[in-house]
Write a protein that holds these residues in place. Structure first.
Motif, PDB file in Angstrom:
ATOM      1  N   GLY B  72       0.805  -1.219   0.000  1.00  0.00           N
ATOM      2  CA  GLY B  72       0.000   0.000   0.000  1.00  0.00           C
ATOM      3  C   GLY B  72       0.835   1.265   0.000  1.00  0.00           C
ATOM      4  N   SER B  73       2.098   1.131  -0.412  1.00  0.00           N
ATOM      5  CA  SER B  73       2.988   2.296  -0.357  1.00  0.00           C
ATOM      6  C   SER B  73       3.712   2.492  -1.691  1.00  0.00           C
ATOM      7  CB  SER B  73       3.969   2.148   0.795  1.00  0.00           C
ATOM      8  OG  SER B  73       4.827   3.263   0.881  1.00  0.00           O
ATOM      9  N   VAL B  74       4.945   2.031  -1.755  1.00  0.00           N
ATOM     10  CA  VAL B  74       5.804   2.284  -2.916  1.00  0.00           C
ATOM     11  C   VAL B  74       5.211   1.671  -4.186  1.00  0.00           C
ATOM     12  CG1 VAL B  74       8.058   1.765  -3.928  1.00  0.00           C
ATOM     13  CG2 VAL B  74       7.873   2.436  -1.511  1.00  0.00           C
ATOM     14  N   SER B  75       5.375   2.401  -5.276  1.00  0.00           N
ATOM     15  CA  SER B  75       4.932   1.897  -6.576  1.00  0.00           C
ATOM     16  C   SER B  75       6.081   1.983  -7.575  1.00  0.00           C
ATOM     17  CB  SER B  75       3.755   2.711  -7.096  1.00  0.00           C
ATOM     18  OG  SER B  75       3.371   2.294  -8.399  1.00  0.00           O
ATOM     19  N   THR B  76       6.125   1.012  -8.482  1.00  0.00           N
ATOM     20  CA  THR B  76       7.085   1.069  -9.578  1.00  0.00           C
ATOM     21  C   THR B  76       6.343   1.001 -10.896  1.00  0.00           C
ATOM     22  OG1 THR B  76       7.408  -1.321  -9.452  1.00  0.00           O
ATOM     23  CG2 THR B  76       8.996   0.057  -8.292  1.00  0.00           C
ATOM     24  N   LEU B  77       6.773   1.823 -11.813  1.00  0.00           N
ATOM     25  CA  LEU B  77       6.260   1.820 -13.186  1.00  0.00           C
ATOM     26  C   LEU B  77       7.372   1.254 -14.061  1.00  0.00           C
ATOM     27  CD1 LEU B  77       4.052   2.769 -15.277  1.00  0.00           C
ATOM     28  CD2 LEU B  77       5.363   4.898 -15.447  1.00  0.00           C
ATOM     29  N   THR B  78       7.074   0.199 -14.772  1.00  0.00           N
ATOM     30  CA  THR B  78       8.067  -0.454 -15.615  1.00  0.00           C
ATOM     31  C   THR B  78       7.696  -0.274 -17.078  1.00  0.00           C
ATOM     32  OG1 THR B  78       8.488  -2.128 -13.910  1.00  0.00           O
ATOM     33  CG2 THR B  78       9.208  -2.636 -16.152  1.00  0.00           C
ATOM     34  N   ILE B  79       8.673   0.121 -17.852  1.00  0.00           N
ATOM     35  CA  ILE B  79       8.499   0.229 -19.305  1.00  0.00           C
ATOM     36  C   ILE B  79       9.481  -0.735 -19.939  1.00  0.00           C
ATOM     37  CG2 ILE B  79       8.380   1.751 -21.292  1.00  0.00           C
ATOM     38  CD1 ILE B  79       8.274   4.126 -19.357  1.00  0.00           C
ATOM     39  N   GLN B  80       8.953  -1.703 -20.663  1.00  0.00           N
ATOM     40  CA  GLN B  80       9.803  -2.688 -21.328  1.00  0.00           C
ATOM     41  C   GLN B  80      10.076  -2.261 -22.769  1.00  0.00           C
ATOM     42  OE1 GLN B  80       7.122  -6.077 -20.589  1.00  0.00           O
ATOM     43  NE2 GLN B  80       8.723  -6.968 -19.291  1.00  0.00           N
ATOM     44  N   ARG B  81      11.236  -2.631 -23.238  1.00  0.00           N
ATOM     45  CA  ARG B  81      11.598  -2.384 -24.649  1.00  0.00           C
ATOM     46  C   ARG B  81      11.274  -0.938 -25.028  1.00  0.00           C
ATOM     47  NH1 ARG B  81       8.467  -6.588 -24.209  1.00  0.00           N
ATOM     48  NH2 ARG B  81       6.748  -5.674 -25.420  1.00  0.00           N
ATOM     49  N   THR B  82      11.898  -0.017 -24.308  1.00  0.00           N
ATOM     50  CA  THR B  82      11.570   1.399 -24.480  1.00  0.00           C
ATOM     51  C   THR B  82      11.720   1.858 -25.929  1.00  0.00           C
ATOM     52  OG1 THR B  82      13.840   1.937 -23.816  1.00  0.00           O
ATOM     53  CG2 THR B  82      12.111   2.114 -22.132  1.00  0.00           C
ATOM     54  N   GLN B  83      10.866   2.781 -26.287  1.00  0.00           N
ATOM     55  CA  GLN B  83      10.865   3.414 -27.600  1.00  0.00           C
ATOM     56  C   GLN B  83      11.094   4.917 -27.423  1.00  0.00           C
ATOM     57  OE1 GLN B  83      10.402   1.443 -30.469  1.00  0.00           O
ATOM     58  NE2 GLN B  83      10.584  -0.189 -28.944  1.00  0.00           N
ATOM     59  N   GLN B  84      11.495   5.578 -28.481  1.00  0.00           N
ATOM     60  CA  GLN B  84      11.774   7.011 -28.389  1.00  0.00           C
ATOM     61  C   GLN B  84      10.521   7.796 -27.996  1.00  0.00           C
ATOM     62  OE1 GLN B  84      13.702   7.958 -32.149  1.00  0.00           O
ATOM     63  NE2 GLN B  84      15.718   7.805 -31.172  1.00  0.00           N
ATOM     64  N   GLU B  85       9.357   7.319 -28.419  1.00  0.00           N
ATOM     65  CA  GLU B  85       8.127   8.040 -28.063  1.00  0.00           C
ATOM     66  C   GLU B  85       7.764   7.902 -26.586  1.00  0.00           C
ATOM     67  OE1 GLU B  85       8.284   5.620 -30.408  1.00  0.00           O
ATOM     68  OE2 GLU B  85       6.619   4.188 -30.166  1.00  0.00           O
ATOM     69  N   ASP B  86       8.514   7.063 -25.850  1.00  0.00           N
ATOM     70  CA  ASP B  86       8.284   6.966 -24.407  1.00  0.00           C
ATOM     71  C   ASP B  86       8.961   8.110 -23.655  1.00  0.00           C
ATOM     72  OD1 ASP B  86       8.783   3.351 -24.526  1.00  0.00           O
ATOM     73  OD2 ASP B  86       6.986   4.556 -24.956  1.00  0.00           O
ATOM     74  N   SER B  87       9.805   8.864 -24.338  1.00  0.00           N
ATOM     75  CA  SER B  87      10.489   9.988 -23.694  1.00  0.00           C
ATOM     76  C   SER B  87       9.458  10.985 -23.189  1.00  0.00           C
ATOM     77  CB  SER B  87      11.436  10.666 -24.680  1.00  0.00           C
ATOM     78  OG  SER B  87      12.472   9.803 -25.065  1.00  0.00           O
TER      79      SER B  87
END
Lengths: 114, 114
Positions: B72-87
Motif C-alpha cells: 500500500g505504499s511504494v509503486s514502480t512503473l516499468t516500461i519494457q523495450r523502451t521506444q523514443q516516443e516513451d520519452s
C-alpha cells in the motif's frame, strides 16, 4: 467522456495587469474542478479547487476562479499579476462520485513581463 | 512532512532497454496515480492504485507498460523495450482517496530514450 479545453497555450502580460486563463470542460455528470500550477523547474501544485457551494473560489496568492455550470467553464483570474506568477497553469476535472484520475487540459503558459 | 518522492530524477536509456521508475507516496495516502507529461500531449493519466489494487489501468499506452504497488505504499512503473516516443516526464501523485481530495504530485522522472 470528459474533456478539458484550455484555449490559450500562452498568455503574455505585463506586471500589474489583470489576467484571465480560460478553461472549459465537457462532462455528462457532475464534476470537481481544479487549477494546478507548475513553476519553472518545480512540480505541480494545487492552486484552487471547486467541489460545491459558492461558485467563486480563491487561492492564497490572489487568484480566483468561478464555476459556471451553464457555460461549463472554470476560468482563472487575477486582477494584478506579479513576475513570480510566471508559470504553467493546468485546469483539471474529475468525476464527483469517485476518486479516480484527473483529466487535464493542455496547459497555459503565463509569462509576466516587467 | 515529506511529500511524494520519485526516483531517479533523470533517466537516459537506449531504445529497447527496460526501465523502472519508483514512487514513494505521502505516508497514509491510499490512492496513488501515475501520469505522463510530454510535449504536445500535455498531462496524460496512466494508472490509478487504491491500496495495492489497480482499478483503473485505462491510460497505459501499450502492454510494454506495467505498474505495481506493494504494501500500500511504494509503486514502480516499468516500461519494457523502451521506444523514443516513451520519452517524457513521468509524474506520480498520491491522495487520501476521499471524494474531491487534492492529489499531491512528486517532482517527476525525466525519461529520455535515445
Amino acid at each position: 467522456a470528459q474533456s478539458v479545453t484550455q484555449l490559450d497555450s500562452q498568455v503574455p502580460v505585463f506586471e500589474e495587469a489583470p489576467v484571465e486563463l480560460r478553461c472549459n470542460y465537457s462532462s455528462s455528470v457532475s464534476v470537481y474542478l481544479f487549477w494546478y500550477v507548475q513553476y519553472p523547474n518545480q512540480g505541480l501544485q494545487l492552486l484552487l479547487k471547486y467541489l460545491s457551494g459558492s461558485t467563486l473560489v480563491e487561492s492564497i496568492n490572489g487568484f480566483e476562479a468561478e464555476f459556471n455550470k451553464s457555460q461549463t467553464s472554470f476560468h482563472l483570474r487575477k486582477p494584478s499579476v506579479h513576475i513570480s506568477d510566471t508559470a504553467e497553469y493546468f485546469c483539471a476535472v474529475t468525476w464527483s462520485y469517485n476518486t479516480d484520475k484527473l483529466i487535464f487540459g493542455t496547459g497555459t503558459r503565463l509569462q509576466v513581463f516587467p | 512532512g515529506a511529500g511524494v518522492s520519485q526516483s531517479p530524477s533523470n533517466k537516459v536509456t537506449e531504445k529497447g532497454k527496460d526501465v523502472e521508475l519508483r514512487c514513494d507516496p505521502i505516508s497514509g495516502h491510499t490512492a496513488l496515480y501515475w501520469y505522463r507529461q510530454s510535449l504536445g500531449q500535455g498531462l496524460e493519466f496512466l494508472i490509478y492504485f487504491q491500496g495495492n489494487s489497480a482499478p483503473d489501468k485505462s491510460g497505459l499506452p501499450s502492454d510494454r507498460f506495467s505498474a505495481e504497488r506493494t504494501g500500500g505504499s511504494v509503486s514502480t512503473l516499468t516500461i519494457q523495450r523502451t521506444q523514443q516516443e516513451d520519452s517524457a516526464v513521468y509524474l506520480c501523485a498520491s491522495s487520501l482517496a476521499r471524494e474531491g481530495d487534492e492529489q499531491f504530485f512528486g517532482p517527476g522522472t525525466r525519461l529520455t530514450v535515445l
